[in-house]
Design a protein around this motif. Structure first.
Motif, PDB file in Angstrom:
ATOM      1  N   ILE A 227       0.828  -1.206   0.000  1.00  0.00           N
ATOM      2  CA  ILE A 227       0.000   0.000   0.000  1.00  0.00           C
ATOM      3  C   ILE A 227       0.860   1.253   0.000  1.00  0.00           C
ATOM      4  N   MET A 228       1.960   1.235   0.731  1.00  0.00           N
ATOM      5  CA  MET A 228       2.820   2.415   0.825  1.00  0.00           C
ATOM      6  C   MET A 228       3.463   2.785  -0.508  1.00  0.00           C
ATOM      7  N   LYS A 229       3.483   1.888  -1.472  1.00  0.00           N
ATOM      8  CA  LYS A 229       4.065   2.193  -2.779  1.00  0.00           C
ATOM      9  C   LYS A 229       3.131   3.024  -3.654  1.00  0.00           C
ATOM     10  N   LEU A 230       1.840   3.132  -3.252  1.00  0.00           N
ATOM     11  CA  LEU A 230       0.873   3.895  -4.039  1.00  0.00           C
ATOM     12  C   LEU A 230       1.034   5.383  -3.784  1.00  0.00           C
ATOM     13  N   GLN A 231       0.580   6.184  -4.738  1.00  0.00           N
ATOM     14  CA  GLN A 231       0.663   7.640  -4.630  1.00  0.00           C
ATOM     15  C   GLN A 231      -0.743   8.240  -4.750  1.00  0.00           C
ATOM     16  N   LEU A 232      -1.127   8.989  -3.704  1.00  0.00           N
ATOM     17  CA  LEU A 232      -2.398   9.708  -3.684  1.00  0.00           C
ATOM     18  C   LEU A 232      -2.174  11.080  -3.069  1.00  0.00           C
ATOM     19  N   SER A 233      -3.076  11.970  -3.362  1.00  0.00           N
ATOM     20  CA  SER A 233      -3.006  13.291  -2.741  1.00  0.00           C
ATOM     21  C   SER A 233      -4.358  13.586  -2.079  1.00  0.00           C
ATOM     22  N   PRO A 234      -4.378  13.623  -0.752  1.00  0.00           N
ATOM     23  CA  PRO A 234      -3.247  13.625   0.185  1.00  0.00           C
ATOM     24  C   PRO A 234      -2.678  12.220   0.422  1.00  0.00           C
ATOM     25  N   GLN A 235      -1.380  12.167   0.658  1.00  0.00           N
ATOM     26  CA  GLN A 235      -0.686  10.907   0.883  1.00  0.00           C
ATOM     27  C   GLN A 235      -1.094  10.255   2.193  1.00  0.00           C
ATOM     28  N   GLU A 236      -1.686  11.050   3.097  1.00  0.00           N
ATOM     29  CA  GLU A 236      -2.140  10.485   4.382  1.00  0.00           C
ATOM     30  C   GLU A 236      -3.168   9.375   4.185  1.00  0.00           C
TER      31      GLU A 236
ATOM     32  N   GLY B 175      -6.485  13.555  11.203  1.00  0.00           N
ATOM     33  CA  GLY B 175      -7.826  13.431  10.615  1.00  0.00           C
ATOM     34  C   GLY B 175      -7.800  12.774   9.252  1.00  0.00           C
ATOM     35  N   LEU B 176      -6.833  13.117   8.428  1.00  0.00           N
ATOM     36  CA  LEU B 176      -6.720  12.517   7.102  1.00  0.00           C
ATOM     37  C   LEU B 176      -6.241  11.067   7.168  1.00  0.00           C
ATOM     38  N   LEU B 177      -5.449  10.734   8.173  1.00  0.00           N
ATOM     39  CA  LEU B 177      -5.024   9.346   8.356  1.00  0.00           C
ATOM     40  C   LEU B 177      -6.212   8.448   8.710  1.00  0.00           C
ATOM     41  N   VAL B 178      -7.124   8.969   9.510  1.00  0.00           N
ATOM     42  CA  VAL B 178      -8.242   8.164  10.023  1.00  0.00           C
ATOM     43  C   VAL B 178      -9.368   8.049   9.006  1.00  0.00           C
TER      44      VAL B 178
END
Length: 423
Positions: A175-184, A393-396
């Motif tokens: 999962i950590m290899k993926l790229q999204l914005s926000p990365q959180e 908040g973005l992590l959750v």
């Protein structure tokens, strides 16, 4: 005399036939007449052209009267009510067969439509109340034989714990290899994969599926207790790259005891220990459907409250990005369901179809509990990180969606199992 009778009787035009006159449409004007059912008048003999003719005149009430107390068709309302009930029966049957997923979806919809009520429920600790209630009901429905069945299924329990704490965390590397914005969003889902199993959902769903609830409960408690030690190590090695991560050990342990063990023990005590509760076990066993639906309602409070709390933050995120994160979390859960189901079948084959793996009650418990991840523990861990891995908040937020989706997906899976094997 004939003249007097003619004044009292009004005749409409008469027709002649075969030398006699036939009276038609005879009307009486001698006062009110009450007609009930069928009425027959006696023969009316009248003198016409100097001869007496016997003319049978019969007055009958033909057909069925629609007049009831002067208000028209009284059966119309009854017929309409019957039609409504006939139309409602399939809907009620569908709602009864799919009660759990409908309850969960209703909770999500209510949280999106009116979050204020869910925020109030969170403020007053309704989520803790729902978890307490779920495990109290689990204790009420827990039979002595279930505990023995959990002990006999210890190999399945060992596999379940290994899948929860050792196997599924490695998904975070991909999962950590993926790229999204926000990365959180990506980081939050990776953290979610390192968590132990759900505190209440897995046990509740296992109970609804008529699985080994005692085994599900044992895996839930042990995985969360071991998770206190293993989760920091998993986060540090798989996500944080060596950053020291601490978990609120004492607080988490106290929460597990209060929300899991205490209500479970109370429910079991009420079932079998107190003399004044002698009829409780019999009542619970005869009304398992009622208690299952009650657990489903309590379980639906979790997504309701979580969606209500996260709605303002959800509205700030681009829908497309949040949708991708939601699909990713759902995909992870589906992969875990498939892999755990396949692994249990392989272990059953390798063990010579031993009861620990081949028994469907044990299999349902392992598949459900091993494939779920807990949100409350994840929230507690993120709070302790203090923003080291991103905005809390973005992590959750994507994990809230993943948590809700896994419950809804598993509720449909449970419903499929029940329809496939209703016995």
């Amino acid at each position: 005399m004939v003249a007097g009778v003619a004044e009292l009787l009004k005749f409409r035009p008469l027709t002649a036939g075969n030398g006699s006159l036939r009276l038609r449409n005879l009307e009486f004007h001698t006062g009110p007449v009450c007609v009930v059912g069928k009425v027959r008048y006696s023969r009316l003999e009248m003198s016409i052209t100097g001869k007496f003719r016997s003319l049978p005149q019969t007055c009958r009430a033909s057909g069925r009267s629609d007049q009831i107390h002067g208000y028209g068709d009284g059966n119309l309302g009854q017929s309409s009510t019957t039609d409504v009930l006939k139309l409602a029966q399939p809907l009620l049957a569908f709602a009864s067969a799919n009660f759990l997923p409908l309850a969960l979806i209703s909770g999500v919809a209510l949280g999106l439509a009116n979050p204020s009520l869910g925020c109030v429920a969170h403020r007053y600790g309704f989520s803790k109340f729902s978890t307490f209630g779920i495990f109290f009901i689990s204790g009420l429905t827990l039979k002595g034989g279930d505990i023995g069945a959990a002990a006999e299924a210890w190999p399945a329990g060992i596999f379940g714990l290994s899948s929860i704490l050792c196997f599924s965390p490695f998904f975070s590397k991909f999962i950590m290899k993926l790229q999204l914005s926000p990365q959180e969003f990506v980081t939050g889902l990776a953290i979610f994969c390192c968590m132990p199993t759900t505190l209440s959902s897995g046990v509740a769903l296992t109970t609804l599926a008529r699985g080994n609830s005692a085994l599900a409960l044992a895996m839930t408690v042990v995985s969360n207790l071991l998770g206190i030690l293993i989760v920091p190590f998993s986060l540090s090695k798989l996500i944080a790259g060596g950053i020291g991560v601490s978990v609120p050990t004492q607080q988490l342990f106290r929460s597990l005891v209060v929300t899991l063990l205490v209500p479970l023990i109370l429910g079991k005590v009420f079932r079998s220990s107190f003399p004044f509760c002698a009829g409780v076990a019999e009542y619970v066993d005869q009304n398992r459907k009622l208690f299952s639906n009650t657990s489903a309602i309590l379980l639906s409070l979790v997504p309701w409250i979580q969606v209500s709390r996260s709605r303002p933050l959800l509205l700030m995120v681009k829908p497309a990005v949040f949708f991708i994160a939601t699909v990713l979390g759902t995909l992870v859960h589906l992969i875990l369901l498939g892999l755990n189901t396949f692994a249990v079948d392989i272990l059953s084959f390798l063990s010579g179809h031993s009861k620990a793996f081949s028994n469907k009650e044990n299999k349902h418990a392992v598949v459900i509990v091993s494939s779920q991840k807990t949100l409350p523990v994840m929230v507690a861990v993120v709070e302790q990180l203090g923003g080291a891995l991103g905005e809390p908040g973005l992590l959750v937020l994507p994990c809230v969606a993943a948590h809700i989706n896994q419950i809804i997906i598993d509720s449909f899976l449970v419903n499929f199992w029940l329809q496939k094997d209703p016995s």
